[in-house]
Design an enzyme around this catalytic site. Structure first.
Site, PDB file in Angstrom:
ATOM      1  N   TYR A 153      -5.940  10.691   4.173  1.00  0.00           N
ATOM      2  CA  TYR A 153      -4.408  10.699   3.591  1.00  0.00           C
ATOM      3  C   TYR A 153      -4.474  11.590   2.400  1.00  0.00           C
ATOM      4  CZ  TYR A 153      -3.607   8.027   7.587  1.00  0.00           C
ATOM      5  OH  TYR A 153      -3.392   7.438   8.836  1.00  0.00           O
ATOM      6  N   ARG A 174      -7.618   2.148  -3.099  1.00  0.00           N
ATOM      7  CA  ARG A 174      -8.365   1.898  -1.922  1.00  0.00           C
ATOM      8  C   ARG A 174      -9.105   3.199  -1.524  1.00  0.00           C
ATOM      9  NH1 ARG A 174      -9.492  -1.415   2.638  1.00  0.00           N
ATOM     10  NH2 ARG A 174      -9.346  -0.446   4.536  1.00  0.00           N
ATOM     11  N   GLY A 178      -9.336  -7.045   8.812  1.00  0.00           N
ATOM     12  CA  GLY A 178      -8.234  -6.636   9.502  1.00  0.00           C
ATOM     13  C   GLY A 178      -8.004  -7.368  10.985  1.00  0.00           C
ATOM     14  N   ARG A 179      -8.732  -7.115  12.113  1.00  0.00           N
ATOM     15  CA  ARG A 179      -8.472  -7.732  13.284  1.00  0.00           C
ATOM     16  C   ARG A 179      -8.461  -9.075  13.402  1.00  0.00           C
ATOM     17  NH1 ARG A 179     -11.575  -3.361  17.004  1.00  0.00           N
ATOM     18  NH2 ARG A 179     -12.610  -2.840  14.807  1.00  0.00           N
ATOM     19  N   GLN A 196       0.749  -1.108   0.016  1.00  0.00           N
ATOM     20  CA  GLN A 196      -0.026  -0.021  -0.011  1.00  0.00           C
ATOM     21  C   GLN A 196       0.967   1.115  -0.101  1.00  0.00           C
ATOM     22  OE1 GLN A 196      -2.288   1.798   3.190  1.00  0.00           O
ATOM     23  NE2 GLN A 196      -4.057   1.319   2.176  1.00  0.00           N
TER      24      GLN A 196
END
Length: 362
Positions: free
Chosen positions: A179, A226, A316-317, A99
């Protein structure tokens, strides 16, 4: 035939053995110099059975570093570290994208080596940011001049080329979570009145240019994007649904002909009009990630595919705590629980010490 989590999927030049994707996860284990070491290589190697691994956000220039301990794609030492990571993943039979993330205004001179932060407009985020010197107010960013945007585009291109040279199978451009690329898409952070702001098409323009340039440099089949429309994080507000669809629709319409590897969408309403309209217009594989604050369950992930809402699911987690997540979900095995206190710490604890399943399946 009904699609399930464990069926193969072609993503650009790759065939994924299953549709479970490891979401990009900030883990800050690369030290002050941004060099991924053996511990990082082991972490990613352990998760190689996931259909695709997307690395944590990596900065393509020091100015773009967003937090301490973040790895880079700039120095020879950083690229050598990533080569050890990609070799380890490939030797374990996996596939991995880098990424590429420029933090834009979500940084601070105490983090990025003393550089002034940059953004589409000179608008600071309200609040504080964690730095090596403690929590400090967000810095006032410098607005990027129109002539500087060519260089900024080339920074993304150089980062993508470096990633491929370091052995990555491709790159995911980070256009989400407030971002730099997302800052151009949001009318709250992009207040420009030139050709890069003021209308949905103009707000999408710089992201389109970056995606197009990176695709030309390394091949569109090695490039994913993304996005996180309406996530409303880090002051990248998108609260007008009509404007949001217009902006992201313009973006998707421009990049769809490139036939990218995939589009990854972070959104808490995967069945809603926005997500499904973007998917329809994109045409190539779409990954869904349904949120930051909730843990994706096997049932939810399977349901997204069964309802034909996406082509793959980013998690994710569950992937943090279960290096063998594919086996556990496939066989209905119990899961390790993630330890949030170690997400952003140092060392192996909560990083490489989560065990694979060792019991007897029920």
């Amino acid at each position: 035939m009904q699609t399930d989590l464990f069926s193969p999927l072609n993503v650009g030049a790759l065939q994924l053995p299953n549709r479970l994707v490891m979401a990009p996860l900030t883990r800050v284990r690369s030290g002050a110099d941004g060099i991924p070491g053996p511990l990082v290589a082991e972490h990613y190697r352990q998760r190689a059975t996931l259909g695709l691994i997307v690395s944590e956000g990596t900065y393509p220039s020091r100015e773009g570093q967003g937090f301490s301990g973040q790895p880079g794609l700039v120095t020879p030492e950083q690229l050598a570290g990533w080569r050890r990571v990609t070799d380890a993943v490939h030797e374990a039979g996996g596939r991995i994208f880098a990424q590429v993330m420029h933090a834009g205004r979500v940084s601070h001179p105490e983090i990025n080596g003393g550089f002034q932060t940059v953004a589409p407009s000179a608008v600071a985020i309200d609040g504080v940011i964690r730095t090596p010197a403690g929590k400090l107010p967000h810095a006032q960013p410098r607005e990027l001049g129109e002539l500087e945007l060519d260089e900024m585009r080339d920074i993304f291109v150089r980062g993508a080329i470096a990633a491929v040279e370091a052995g990555f199978d491709g790159v995911e451009l980070h256009g989400a979570n407030g971002y730099l690329l997302h800052e151009f898409l949001s009318p709250a952070s992009n207040r420009r009145t030139d050709g890069y702001g003021g209308s949905p098409q103009a707000r999408a323009r710089f992201v389109v240019e970056v995606v197009t340039a990176v695709a030309a440099a390394i091949g569109a089949d090695r490039v994913g994007l993304r996005i996180s429309p309406e996530h409303n994080i880090q002051d990248a507000w998108e609260k007008d649904s009509e404007q949001t669809l217009a902006t992201y629709g313009a973006l998707v319409d421009e990049i769809a002909p490139l036939e990218l590897a995939y589009l990854s969408i972070l959104h808490n309403n995967p069945a809603g009009e926005l997500v499904q309209e973007l998917r329809r217009r994109f045409g190539s594989p779409v990954m869904l990630n349904t949120g930051f604050a909730v843990v994706t369950t096997r049932e939810e992930a399977a349901g997204l595919l069964e309802k034909d809402l996406c082509d793959a699911v980013a998690v994710g987690r569950p992937a943090i705590a279960n290096p063998d997540l594919v086996r556990r979900w496939n066989e209905g095995l119990p899961l390790n629980a993630p330890d949030a206190s170690t997400f952003y710490s140092d060392g192996a604890e909560g990083y490489t010490d989560y065990p694979e399943y060792a019991g007897t399946p029920a």
